[in-house]
Motif scaffolding. Structure first.
Motif, PDB file in Angstrom:
ATOM      1  N   LEU A  30      40.656  51.141  41.199  1.00 27.43           N
ATOM      2  CA  LEU A  30      41.416  50.185  40.392  1.00 27.43           C
ATOM      3  C   LEU A  30      40.648  49.812  39.125  1.00 27.43           C
ATOM      4  N   LEU A  31      39.366  49.521  39.298  1.00 30.46           N
ATOM      5  CA  LEU A  31      38.571  49.115  38.139  1.00 30.46           C
ATOM      6  C   LEU A  31      38.532  50.213  37.077  1.00 30.46           C
ATOM      7  N   ARG A  39      41.973  50.788  35.437  1.00 31.32           N
ATOM      8  CA  ARG A  39      42.709  49.724  34.767  1.00 31.32           C
ATOM      9  C   ARG A  39      41.858  48.722  33.995  1.00 31.32           C
ATOM     10  N   ASN A  40      40.569  48.622  34.317  1.00 31.66           N
ATOM     11  CA  ASN A  40      39.770  47.557  33.712  1.00 31.66           C
ATOM     12  C   ASN A  40      39.233  47.947  32.334  1.00 31.66           C
ATOM     13  N   SER A  59      41.629  41.368  31.147  1.00 29.93           N
ATOM     14  CA  SER A  59      40.812  42.565  31.387  1.00 29.93           C
ATOM     15  C   SER A  59      41.523  43.705  32.094  1.00 29.93           C
ATOM     16  N   TRP A  60      42.800  43.515  32.437  1.00 32.44           N
ATOM     17  CA  TRP A  60      43.523  44.612  33.089  1.00 32.44           C
ATOM     18  C   TRP A  60      44.397  45.308  32.078  1.00 32.44           C
TER      19      TRP A  60
END
Lengths: 325, 514
Positions: free
Chosen positions: A175-176, A179-180, B372-373
């Motif tokens: 996920l990070l 998407r981050n 931050s997403w």
């Protein structure tokens, strides 16, 4: 079809499924059993956790050869604190992880700020940390306390805890990385470091963070391994660095950076795990495993070159122009 | 082409280029080019940046295969497979870019592939140095063969490149912008060498932007424009004006933008000193386009990189809107409102293997994110707006930038900076390697930006570009500001004269007291 095969996650998943089907048909009583599969997953869980960090580093255009040593060192240090200092598990684990983070910080700082080549830096660190690991664990620290072993030996829904931890780590970092904001920047650094700097990306800081993360994950893997075995060995994790890099590149990373996904790291280790498992079942000599894996790696990367060339250019012309530019 | 036919009978054609075409993704680099070079002739090749001169030469040296057409060497058709093959055929080239290994000695560089050795492969240093000395003597160079190339000035390095090309006694020598980074006296030596080669029957292709030089050294001149052959002329039958007219499109000269500058200092540099430049002081006003003119290596890029924090400045200060700035790295510069579009698009500006949208959003990821997403759909949306706005021609915003033409690539880099919305944007050679149509579009984009209040510093080696775009011109020479010129009163000749040091800096005092 060709488009799909270009996507390494897809082609790798298909290969894994195909191999598993063949294996299930050939050894219906051995391969597709719950025991075998759960043992397979348990065996690859430690590598997978390390591979996640390695994937992030490779995306940013670096790599870390010291991970195997960190696995041994971190497990050894934690075991030492538990066994000889009588510490409680939690502080011992935290100190172990902190030590791993420190190794990563040192790697990252010297690579990013002092400009030492990552190959040389982490090669040197690999030797240093291996030495430290052997010093701490001596001939091995056994009989670790049960309330520490519970960490790597308990089961949830009939599956061992290291496997669960592996899935959680992969999920979080997938996920990070996908998407981050911060993790997205690693693709830019790996894609073109100069352009990343001139686009205002703080390349040095992010590189250091990537090395710290990789070391922390290696530390976690080391503690998990010690807890699973109930013992810490100075020699554990030997050869892991190259195995993990192999898995990550199979999973779609490129040594020149800018490519790869965290899921690919998991698929890479699964692929290697399945192939090894089958070769054990087939009673093929262990030496063959390394030979087969080497061939698979070259084939995978070669296929990449063939599939990813720009449309409308023959492979011959493409390779010719490669050597010029 | 006029009296070529009658001359042809008298002289032997060394190389004939017949109907050569070459296309790259997105650009037609050469279409149906026909020209030839006589034995012992100096043949100049003229054309704007991106006209296809370098591509044509790369075909002659086997780096590219032509899509169509053929090459005749001594009247026999040849397929030049690669550079080693070209050298076997007697074709040597000196590239615009350096191809020397700085950590090796002069002798080792010159005789890279042909160092004298005994039968066990051990190199005979004595003989190597002797050969090098002899070769350097013919070039009037007093350099020891065992000096490391990295320790030489860029002018001398250029001469070493030429020596390297001559070491094989080529029948055809290609010089691509050989005088771009050498001094005038070195140029004179080079011309002397060329004359001597000519006497020995060597044919020389001479590529240059400097018209005076071309008319001094060349026998015949061929012109390329946008990959199309425009004709070949003997020196006596043509003039600088005619050649320039053939090279340049008229529209370029017509469009001169009106100044949008306001009376408000946005940025000021005081006595800025760093590697390659010293004592650089100037002011820029809101909405102004300030040009930095000068020859390659005059220190313009170095100044820009120092302002942007990409390289350190040793001394001096800068301020933005009256406030002093301390800038240690580019991300601080960006936060202070300074942008820099780098000189080398592919090496420093673009993420070549990434998509258009990823490139455009590279500096402003937070614009496409909530806490931050990242929302990938937002990235596409933003990228779509900017590709439309700048007229970037592509199938989708997900297309990789390495499949785009130079002009569209440059617009992608520009889009990245438009998104960052700096109050001072430094653009370094913004139209280098960009076709003429895209060039005009980029001019309009920059002009619109200035109109909207962005201050622009333009670094360019193309004088028409400077005259078209800028409000004011600073000419740099040898790392210092030589003079300040007003666009309305100046000419290309005057700028060049200051840039090359023919005029001395009478106006600098006025500038410093400002």
């Amino acid at each position: 079809m060709k488009r799909l095969l270009r996507d390494r996650e897809v082609s790798l998943s298909l290969s894994i499924v195909a191999i598993c089907i063949v294996a299930s048909v050939t050894w219906p009583n051995i391969f597709p059993t719950f025991d075998n599969i759960s043992q397979l997953l348990l065996n690859l869980s430690i590598d997978s956790i390390v591979a996640v960090g390695m994937m992030i580093l490779l995306i940013s255009g670096s790599f870390d050869l010291s991970v195997g040593s960190v696995v041994a060192f971190c497990g050894g240090l934690t075991a030492y604190l538990l066994y000889y200092q009588g510490m409680f598990p939690l502080p011992a684990i935290l100190i172990g992880l902190a030590a791993a983070g420190l190794v990563g910080l040192l790697n990252g700082y010297l690579v990013a700020k002092a400009g030492i080549n990552p190959m040389i830096q982490t090669l040197a660190m690999m030797g240093i940390i291996r030495g430290a690991a052997l010093m701490i664990s001596g001939s091995g620290i056994q009989n670790l306390p049960p309330d520490f072993n519970v960490f790597g030996q308990s089961k949830f829904l009939a599956i061992q805890s290291p496997v669960w931890i592996m899935f959680v780590v992969v999920l979080i970092f997938h996920l990070l990385v996908s998407r981050n904001i911060m993790f997205r920047k690693y693709y830019y650094i790996g894609g073109n470091e100069k352009a990343a700097v001139l686009s205002g990306i703080n390349v040095k800081k992010l590189k250091i963070i990537a090395f710290v993360l990789t070391s922390l994950l290696a530390g976690l893997a080391g503690i998990l391994l010690a807890s699973r075995l109930g013992a810490a060995l100075g020699t554990s994790g030997r050869g892991m660095e190259l195995r993990v890099i192999t898995a990550v590149i199979l999973g779609g990373a490129s040594l020149s950076g800018g490519e790869g996904k965290v899921v690919g790291a998991l698929l890479g280790t699964v692929f290697i795990g399945v192939v090894s498992n089958i070769m054990i079942i087939a009673r093929v000599s262990g030496y063959w495993q390394d030979i087969v894996l080497g061939i698979i790696l070259i084939a995978a990367v070669g296929m990449d070159i063939a599939f990813n060339r720009p449309a409308g250019i023959s492979l011959k012309t493409y390779l010719r122009n490669l050597t010029i530019s | 082409m006029r009296e070529e036919k009658n001359k042809r009978e008298g002289r032997k054609i060394k190389i004939g280029i017949e109907g050569i075409s070459k296309a790259f993704p997105g650009v037609k680099a050469l279409s149906d080019v026909n020209l030839d070079i006589y034995e012992g002739e100096v043949h100049a090749l003229c054309g704007e940046n991106g006209a296809g001169k370098s591509t044509l030469m790369k075909i002659l040296t086997g780096n590219y295969l032509p899509d169509q057409g053929r090459i005749l060497l001594n009247d026999k058709p040849v397929v030049i497979r690669n550079q080693a093959h070209a050298q076997e055929l007697g074709i040597s080239i000196v590239y615009q870019e350096r191809s020397l290994s700085g950590n090796l000695t002069v002798a080792e560089n010159i005789f890279t592939n042909q160092q004298p050795h005994n039968k066990w492969g051990f190199i005979n240093k004595k003989k190597l140095w002797e050969q090098t000395r002899l070769l350097l003597q013919t070039l009037d160079l007093a350099i020891e063969p065992n000096v490391k190339v990295a320790d030489l000035s860029s002018g001398l390095q250029q001469m070493i490149e030429i020596a390297k090309a001559l070491s094989r006694n080529p029948g055809i020598l290609i010089l691509d912008e050989p005088t771009a980074s050498i001094t005038e006296s070195e140029t004179m030596v080079l011309f002397k060498v060329i004359r001597e080669l000519q006497k020995k029957g060597t044919s020389v292709f001479y590529i240059s932007h400097r018209m005076e030089e071309i008319f001094q050294i060349a026998d015949r001149i061929s012109v390329l424009k946008d990959g199309c052959y425009q004709g070949t002329f003997t020196k006596q039958d043509t003039s600088i004006d005619e050649i320039i007219r053939l090279m340049v499109r008229r529209e370029l000269k017509q469009a001169r933008f009106l100044s949008q500058a306001k009376d408000e200092v946005v940025f000021e540099a005081r006595e800025l000193t760093g590697k390659g430049f010293s004592d650089v002081s100037f002011q820029v006003f809101r909405g102004e386009i300030l040009a930095f003119a000068g020859l390659v290596g005059a220190g313009r890029t170095e100044v820009a990189r120092a302002i942007f924090g990409a390289d350190p400045a040793f001394f001096g200060s800068i301020s933005m809107n009256g406030k002093d700035l301390k800038i240690g790295n580019p991300s601080q510069a960006i936060r202070a409102g300074i942008g820099y579009l780098p000189e080398e698009r592919k090496e420093q500006g673009l993420f070549m293997n990434m998509s258009i949208e990823s490139n455009i959003i590279a500096g402003t990821l937070d614009a496409a994110a909530v806490r931050s997403w990242i929302h990938n759909s937002k990235i596409s949306k933003i990228a779509q707006i900017y590709t439309n706005k700048l007229g970037i021609k592509s199938s989708t915003v997900k297309q990789k930038v390495n499949e785009l033409s130079g002009g569209n690539q440059q617009k992608v880099v520009l889009a990245k900076w438009l998104l960052l919305n700096p109050s001072l944007l430094i653009v370094d050679e913004p139209t280098h390697g960009v076709d003429v149509g895209a060039k005009m579009e980029i001019y309009h984009i920059l002009h619109e930006l200035a109109k909207a209040g962005t201050t622009i510093i333009l670094i360019s080696s193309e004088l028409p570009e400077i005259l078209t775009l800028s409000d004011r011109i600073l000419v740099m020479r040898n790392g210092r500001i030589a003079t300040e010129l007003n666009k309305r009163e100046t000419t290309e000749q005057e700028i060049l004269a200051y840039a090359s040091g023919i005029y001395q800096n009478t106006k600098t005092e006025k500038l410093l007291t400002n």
